[in-house]
Design an enzyme around this catalytic site. Structure first.
Site, PDB file in Angstrom:
ATOM      1  N   LYS A  31       1.006  -1.275   0.113  1.00  0.00           N
ATOM      2  CA  LYS A  31       0.121  -0.035  -0.051  1.00  0.00           C
ATOM      3  C   LYS A  31       0.892   1.210  -0.072  1.00  0.00           C
ATOM      4  CE  LYS A  31      -2.863   2.227   3.576  1.00  0.00           C
ATOM      5  NZ  LYS A  31      -3.705   1.789   4.692  1.00  0.00           N
ATOM      6  N   LYS A  60       1.184   5.382   0.026  1.00  0.00           N
ATOM      7  CA  LYS A  60       0.721   6.672   0.160  1.00  0.00           C
ATOM      8  C   LYS A  60       0.543   7.603  -0.686  1.00  0.00           C
ATOM      9  CE  LYS A  60      -0.762   5.906   4.472  1.00  0.00           C
ATOM     10  NZ  LYS A  60      -1.996   5.985   5.110  1.00  0.00           N
ATOM     11  N   ASP A  66      -3.236   4.701  -0.937  1.00  0.00           N
ATOM     12  CA  ASP A  66      -4.157   5.461   0.185  1.00  0.00           C
ATOM     13  C   ASP A  66      -3.935   6.942  -0.125  1.00  0.00           C
ATOM     14  OD1 ASP A  66      -5.575   6.270   2.296  1.00  0.00           O
ATOM     15  OD2 ASP A  66      -4.268   4.957   3.848  1.00  0.00           O
ATOM     16  N   ASP A  94     -12.021   4.206   4.252  1.00  0.00           N
ATOM     17  CA  ASP A  94     -11.321   4.217   5.713  1.00  0.00           C
ATOM     18  C   ASP A  94     -11.978   5.465   6.615  1.00  0.00           C
ATOM     19  OD1 ASP A  94      -9.659   4.763   7.940  1.00  0.00           O
ATOM     20  OD2 ASP A  94      -7.704   4.500   6.883  1.00  0.00           O
ATOM     21  N   GLY A 114      -4.360  -0.063  10.125  1.00  0.00           N
ATOM     22  CA  GLY A 114      -3.491  -0.118  11.131  1.00  0.00           C
ATOM     23  C   GLY A 114      -3.377   1.279  11.619  1.00  0.00           C
TER      24      GLY A 114
HETATM   25  O1  OSB Z   1      -4.878   5.791   6.530  1.00  0.00           O
HETATM   26  O2  OSB Z   1      -4.499   3.754   7.002  1.00  0.00           O
HETATM   27  C1  OSB Z   1      -4.217   4.817   7.110  1.00  0.00           C
HETATM   28  C2  OSB Z   1      -1.171   5.067   9.590  1.00  0.00           C
HETATM   29  C3  OSB Z   1      -1.835   6.357  10.321  1.00  0.00           C
HETATM   30  C4  OSB Z   1      -2.780   6.981  10.167  1.00  0.00           C
HETATM   31  C5  OSB Z   1      -3.667   6.497   9.202  1.00  0.00           C
HETATM   32  C6  OSB Z   1      -3.155   5.402   8.275  1.00  0.00           C
HETATM   33  C7  OSB Z   1      -2.085   4.756   8.532  1.00  0.00           C
HETATM   34  C8  OSB Z   1      -1.574   3.612   7.622  1.00  0.00           C
HETATM   35  C9  OSB Z   1      -0.532   2.717   8.633  1.00  0.00           C
HETATM   36  O3  OSB Z   1      -1.545   3.445   6.775  1.00  0.00           O
HETATM   37  C10 OSB Z   1      -0.842   1.423   8.696  1.00  0.00           C
HETATM   38  C11 OSB Z   1      -0.041   0.687   9.770  1.00  0.00           C
HETATM   39  O4  OSB Z   1       1.148   0.171   9.389  1.00  0.00           O
HETATM   40  O5  OSB Z   1      -0.369   0.529  11.005  1.00  0.00           O
HETATM   41 MG    MG Z   2      -6.196   4.719   5.233  1.00  0.00          MG
END
Ligand code: OSB
Ligand code: MG
Length: 369
Positions: A162, A164, A189, A239, A291
């Site tokens: 995934k 960002k 994401d 999300d 997460g």
């Molecule tokens: O949008 O999923 C998200 C981390 C912090 C805030 C939002 C998100 C995330 C992650 C990290 O994508 C997922 C992880 O490794 O815990």
């Molecule tokens: Mg997310």
């Protein structure tokens, strides 16, 4: 359940890497470990997942403390319960603050499972003995570093990548990644970084064979997401927009998404997570577990919920060593060939590393029940 004490342990842990999303960069993780102790000395643990800054949802570590201390712990003290499913409805008198609610409810669930002598996974109705996981990679300074990171995580066996994205760091970056990894399961994401005005750009993602795009539009929206989903092939996964079973029902009714990311903290706990899971399963919507850069206790809860049958896509629950020099549970969460073996011991199935808990703790408050 005969509660004797609730203890709030406030910890600060530094991640081994800075994590950058469209909303900001974080490296220091501050959170609460909630410990629920019964009259026989059994101990259940939960973890709060909000950040010090309200940039993912409106909650913060500080607001969690106020809400737990002023409202949630008193509610639990004044209302005897027999089962953890009763906790969220009791908390339902209070609006919002789902992460504070989930931290307490998680400790109650763990304590309940331990008192029953069953694993938390089993108590929740989960049957998988191992779960498949992917990895969430923050925005990197250069494409070279990103490609190296992806290669490394694929070598470790992670089952999907995934990435960002944010405006200016999206289609071109994803094209280069797709060119370098033609057969890898990739998703993006956006953490709410776009609006419908970006529709032409978002349409370009359709050529990249992404598993999904997560939360492209505003954090409370389900209307524009429905409009967007009609215009693009890439499945939308929500999300930030999903805070409850109600939100999930409306999003599915409207066609705002084809996939849902369930984060236990965001929806107010494990009981509500199970309900969303069941509703999605009945409506043909696959889910996966998101997460919040959790330490061991929150990670263990994520492992447990992911054992339910409709968690059919790899989640973001990576191994402890992805985040921490040393985690607060023994053993740590280990990923092998992209999977985590679900522990079978009572409750979360991992022991608290008391030394680590003390090392990272800077505040401890006990509440008599
Ligand atoms: O949008 O999923 C998200 C981390 C912090 C805030 C939002 C998100 C995330 C992650 C990290 O994508 C997922 C992880 O490794 O815990
Ligand atoms: Mg997310």
């Amino acid at each position: 359940m005969p509660f004797k004490k609730i203890i709030l342990h406030r910890l600060n842990m530094r991640m081994i890497f800075p994590f950058t999303t469209s909303f900001g960069t974080m490296q220091d993780k501050e959170f609460f470990i909630v410990e629920a102790v019964d009259t026989e000395g059994n101990r259940g643990f939960g973890e709060s997942v909000s950040f010090p800054i309200p940039w993912y949802t409106e909650e913060t570590v500080k607001s969690n403390k106020d809400i737990m201390e002023d409202f949630l712990i008193p509610i639990l003290r004044e209302n005897p319960i027999n089962h953890p499913d009763e906790v969220f409805p009791l908390f339902g008198r209070l609006r919002g603050n789902n992460m504070a609610k989930a931290a307490i409810e998680g400790a109650v669930w763990d304590l309940y499972a331990k008192r029953q002598g069953v694993s938390l996974a089993k108590a929740l109705g989960g049957e998988k003995t191992q779960i498949d996981v992917g990895i969430s990679i923050g925005i990197q300074p250069t494409i070279t570093e990103l490609l190296e990171k992806i290669e490394g995580f694929l070598d470790q066996g992670y089952k999907r990548i995934k990435l960002k994205i944010k405006p200016g760091h999206d289609v071109e970056m994803l094209r280069q990644v797709r060119a370098a990894f033609p057969d890898t399961k990739i998703m993006a994401d956006a953490n709410s970084a776009y609006t419908l005005r970006d529709i032409d750009l978002l349409k370009q993602l359709d050529d990249l064979d992404l598993m999904m795009i997560e939360q492209p539009l505003q954090h409370h929206d389900i209307i524009d997401h429905a409009k967007l989903q009609k215009e693009i092939q890439t499945p939308i996964c929500l999300d930030e927009s999903i805070h409850s079973l109600y939100d999930a029902q409306k999003a599915i009714e409207l066609g705002s998404c084809k996939i849902i990311n369930i984060k236990v903290g965001r929806v107010g706990g494990l009981s509500e997570s199970v309900k969303i899971h069941d509703y999605c399963e009945a409506h043909g919507i696959p889910v996966w577990c998101g997460g919040m850069l959790e330490a061991g206790v929150g990670r263990a809860h994520n492992v447990a919920i992911t054992t339910l049958s409709n968690f059919v896509m790899p989640g973001d629950t990576a191994g402890s060593s992805r985040y921490w020099e040393k985690d607060i549970i023994k053993p740590e969460v280990v990923v092998k060939n992209g999977s985590i073996q679900v522990p079978t011991g009572p409750g979360i199935g991992y022991e608290i590393d008391e030394e680590a808990l003390e090392e990272f703790r800077f505040e401890k408050v006990e509440y008599d029940m």
